[in-house]
Each structure stands twice: as C-alpha cells, then as structure tokens.
Design a protein around this motif. Structure first.
Motif, short mmCIF file in Angstrom:
data_model
loop_
_atom_site.label_atom_id
_atom_site.label_comp_id
_atom_site.label_asym_id
_atom_site.label_seq_id
_atom_site.Cartn_x
_atom_site.Cartn_y
_atom_site.Cartn_z
N VAL A 89 0.86 -1.18 0.00
CA VAL A 89 0.00 0.00 0.00
C VAL A 89 0.90 1.23 0.00
O VAL A 89 1.79 1.36 0.85
CB VAL A 89 -0.92 0.01 1.24
CG1 VAL A 89 -1.79 1.26 1.26
CG2 VAL A 89 -1.77 -1.26 1.29
N VAL A 90 0.66 2.13 -0.94
CA VAL A 90 1.51 3.32 -1.05
C VAL A 90 0.93 4.46 -0.22
O VAL A 90 -0.22 4.86 -0.41
CB VAL A 90 1.65 3.76 -2.52
CG1 VAL A 90 2.50 5.03 -2.61
CG2 VAL A 90 2.27 2.64 -3.35
N LEU A 91 1.73 4.95 0.72
CA LEU A 91 1.45 6.20 1.42
C LEU A 91 2.20 7.28 0.64
O LEU A 91 3.41 7.39 0.74
CB LEU A 91 1.95 6.13 2.86
CG LEU A 91 1.42 4.97 3.72
CD1 LEU A 91 2.09 4.95 5.08
CD2 LEU A 91 -0.09 5.05 3.86
N SER A 92 1.47 8.06 -0.16
CA SER A 92 2.14 8.84 -1.20
C SER A 92 2.68 10.19 -0.78
O SER A 92 3.51 10.78 -1.48
CB SER A 92 1.20 9.02 -2.40
OG SER A 92 -0.03 9.58 -2.00
N GLY A 93 2.24 10.72 0.38
CA GLY A 93 2.77 12.01 0.78
C GLY A 93 2.43 12.36 2.21
O GLY A 93 1.50 11.79 2.80
N GLY A 94 3.17 13.31 2.78
CA GLY A 94 2.97 13.69 4.16
C GLY A 94 2.90 15.19 4.38
O GLY A 94 3.12 15.66 5.50
N ASN A 95 2.57 15.96 3.34
CA ASN A 95 2.54 17.41 3.46
C ASN A 95 1.15 17.88 3.89
O ASN A 95 0.29 18.17 3.06
CB ASN A 95 2.95 18.05 2.14
CG ASN A 95 4.40 17.80 1.81
OD1 ASN A 95 5.27 18.02 2.64
ND2 ASN A 95 4.68 17.30 0.62
N VAL A 96 0.94 17.96 5.20
CA VAL A 96 -0.37 18.30 5.75
C VAL A 96 -0.22 19.44 6.76
O VAL A 96 0.73 19.47 7.54
CB VAL A 96 -1.02 17.06 6.41
CG1 VAL A 96 -0.11 16.46 7.48
CG2 VAL A 96 -2.38 17.39 6.99
N ASP A 97 -1.15 20.37 6.71
CA ASP A 97 -1.17 21.43 7.70
C ASP A 97 -1.42 20.86 9.09
O ASP A 97 -2.15 19.87 9.24
CB ASP A 97 -2.28 22.44 7.39
CG ASP A 97 -1.90 23.43 6.30
OD1 ASP A 97 -0.71 23.49 5.95
OD2 ASP A 97 -2.80 24.13 5.80
N ALA A 98 -0.88 21.51 10.11
CA ALA A 98 -1.05 21.04 11.48
C ALA A 98 -2.53 20.98 11.87
O ALA A 98 -2.97 20.04 12.54
CB ALA A 98 -0.29 21.95 12.45
N ALA A 99 -3.32 21.97 11.42
CA ALA A 99 -4.74 22.00 11.78
C ALA A 99 -5.48 20.82 11.18
O ALA A 99 -6.32 20.20 11.84
CB ALA A 99 -5.36 23.32 11.31
N MET A 100 -5.20 20.50 9.92
CA MET A 100 -5.86 19.36 9.29
C MET A 100 -5.42 18.05 9.94
O MET A 100 -6.22 17.14 10.17
CB MET A 100 -5.56 19.34 7.79
CG MET A 100 -6.09 18.09 7.05
SD MET A 100 -7.88 17.83 7.24
CE MET A 100 -8.51 19.18 6.22
N PHE A 101 -4.15 17.94 10.26
CA PHE A 101 -3.64 16.74 10.90
C PHE A 101 -4.32 16.54 12.26
O PHE A 101 -4.76 15.44 12.60
CB PHE A 101 -2.13 16.84 11.07
CG PHE A 101 -1.48 15.56 11.52
CD1 PHE A 101 -1.42 14.46 10.68
CD2 PHE A 101 -0.94 15.45 12.79
CE1 PHE A 101 -0.83 13.28 11.09
CE2 PHE A 101 -0.34 14.28 13.21
CZ PHE A 101 -0.29 13.19 12.36
N GLN A 102 -4.43 17.63 13.02
CA GLN A 102 -5.10 17.55 14.32
C GLN A 102 -6.56 17.17 14.16
O GLN A 102 -7.11 16.40 14.97
CB GLN A 102 -4.98 18.88 15.05
CG GLN A 102 -5.50 18.85 16.49
CD GLN A 102 -4.67 17.95 17.37
OE1 GLN A 102 -3.47 18.14 17.49
NE2 GLN A 102 -5.30 16.96 17.98
#
Length: 333
Positions: free
Chosen positions: A309-322
């Motif tokens: 399974v490909v986890l394609s990226g990790g560029n997420v704003d802190a607010a969205m991640f929270q």
C-alpha cells in the motif's frame, strides 16, 4: 497522427539509475496490527519520508534533469496544489534553474510556504473559475520556461514508477511476491508508473487505484473504457487527489495494466491518517492515506494475500492533521 511515446519498464529502471543518490529510497514498512486487521501481510511504502515529503520529487527530478542545456535558461513552470509544486521547485533548484508554480488559492498554507522555501515563485489562481494550465502555459511563453506537467509526461511517469520498482525489489528481497498493490491516484502518473514496474516483474499481481469518494474518475473510467470526468473540482480533504480526469498518457497505461479501483470517504481517510500516526509514527496527508483508508475499511479483501500500500505524501497542515487525529479519537472503539 503519431501516437505519443509511452514509457516502459526499462525507462523506469533508467529513472531509478538517475535518481540514485538524489531521491530517498523510502522504506517498506510492516504493521502487525494491520496484518491482524486484514488477515494478510501488508507492507506500506512510506513516501512521506521522500525528499520534499512526497513521491512527486521522483518524477520532477527525472524530467527536469533530462532537459538539454539550451532549455534551462528560462527555467521551468508547473501547476500543482502542493506536492508536484515542491518536487519541481526542489528539483529545479538542485539543477540551478528558476521555477514558477501556479497553485490554487485554497492549497494548504504549509505547501505554499514549503514550495517557496524550495526556491520557487508562486502564482495563485482560483481552481473553480480559472484554468491553471492556461495560466502556466502563458507564463512559460512569456518567460521562455519549460512546462513540467504534473503527471502526463513520459519522464514523469517513469520517475514515479520507481516507487513500484522499489516495492517489488524489496519484496523480492524478502522472498515475497505481491498479490495486490494499491496506490492513490489523481492524474495517474504514480499508478501508471507503478504498474509498469509491478506487472513486468509480477504479471499476476493486481494493481488498483484508490481515490476520494466522489472523485473516483479512474474507477469510473476503467468501467466505461473511456476517460471520465469528476463533477466537482473541490470538496474533499484530499487536496492532492483532485485532478478532473485521468491523464491521456497515464490512462493508456493504467487501462491496460490496472483496470480496477476503490474509493474512500473523507471520514475513512481521517481514520487512516490517525492509524498511520499511531501505529507507524508517520505523518501522512489525507491525499496520501486514501489507499490505506480503503484497506482499513475492508474495501479490498487481503485475506492470505501479500499486499503493498503506497502512502504517497505527508505534506499536511497542522490544523488538518489535528482534525484527523481528533476525529479518529472520537470514534467508538
């Protein structure tokens, strides 16, 4: 009319050679909990650990590094909601070239800031009322820059295919053969490149797309046999996966080598983002977690299967991640 040239397995291998020592050879991780939940052996390709935080650097560098000297003076221009933007900006800077990125006004602030930090000039547009391709091509004409497509390009596809090449090589190194490979899809550069590598080495493996619910243009296109369009251009937290339709070149490949896909809701994606954080200690953006979300939601039967399974990226704003973490925590066990 001459048919456009499509990359093949050898072109993916060539891209891997070019990326050697420049791109990160990201790990293939295993989670005992995920194996228990699915009844299979599931491996996760951790592209959030890639240079610029997503797989996009692979294709961008493979494309830009092949430009002849005569085309480098004017630099490059691209359009992207963030991951391709950062990949192009970083690759251009490494090659000593200027870059301009056309980004939607609603792209995550962190992606804009990082694109600028990697050396690019950012030009914003309204994704619901303006044509990003027209804006980018106008800039390219004005500045004598080379347009670098986000997915529908020979070298971009080959570069993204190195994700699949690494997956099958790493599984082979463990004496395993993949039964299923599932990857997030937007324009299709990643999934078509992966399919070139996987199907060459393991022809019987199933390769599937994973898309946000309501933006499953690949899955619908596979069923109809033609390139379907999404009805909307916005409305999902998976901002990285909102291309309106599969690419022309990418679909020529994926329609032959992939041919099936699944979708996950925003709620399922949020749970997947939290799962990756809790179980793997990885920060994954919503668009990078759709394939994992589909697996966790039981939309693919992996019982007794070896799956990647490909986890394609990790560029997420802190607010969205929270928001994702909080949503998952509020769900019943």
């Amino acid at each position: 009319m001459t048919e456009p040239l499509l990359p093949n397995f050898d072109d993916v291998v060539s891209a891997a050679d070019r990326l050697h020592g420049v791109a990160v050879r990201t790990p293939l991780l295993n989670s005992a909990r995920l194996d228990a939940l699915t009844g299979g052996r599931v491996f996760l390709k951790a592209e959030p650990l890639q240079r610029t935080g997503s797989f996009k650097f692979r294709g961008a560098y493979n494309r830009i590094s092949r430009l002849p000297e005569s085309q480098k003076t004017g630099g490059v221009v691209a359009c992207s909601s963030g991951n391709h933007a950062q990949g192009v900006a970083a690759a251009a800077t490494l090659m000593g070239m200027p870059s301009v990125i056309v980004m939607p006004k609603d792209a995550p602030a962190m992606k804009k800031a990082r694109t600028i930090a990697f050396g690019a000039e950012v030009v914003e547009y309204d994704r619901e009322t303006e044509d990003r391709d027209a804006i980018a091509h106008a800039i390219a004409t004005e500045r004598g820059a080379v347009f670098v497509p986000p997915y529908d390009d020979f070298y971009i596809i080959a570069g993204q295919g190195t994700v699949g090449l690494e997956i099958v090589r790493d599984l082979s190194g463990r004496d395993l053969e993949p039964d299923v490979v599932i990857s997030n899809a937007s324009g299709g550069g990643l999934i078509s490149g992966i399919a070139l590598a996987v199907k060459e080495m393991f022809p019987d493996a199933r390769v599937l797309t994973a898309e946000p619910a309501g933006f499953d243009d690949h899955a619908r296109s596979f069923r109809s046999g033609g390139r379907e369009r999404n009805n909307r251009v916005a409305g999902s937290i998976c901002d990285a996966l909102l291309a309106p339709t599969p690419g022309q070149l990418t679909f020529q490949i994926s329609s032959q080598l992939v041919g099936e896909g699944v979708a996950a809701t925003d709620e399922e994606v949020m749970r997947a983002v939290a799962f990756a954080f809790e179980e793997l200690k990885l920060v994954v953006e919503p668009g990078g977690a759709v394939a994992l979300a589909a697996v966790l939601a039981g939309k693919i039967d992996l019982t007794g299967k070896v799956a990647a399974v490909v986890l394609s990226g990790g560029n997420v704003d802190a607010a969205m991640f929270q928001r994702c973490i909080d949503f998952a925590a509020a769900q019943p066990a």
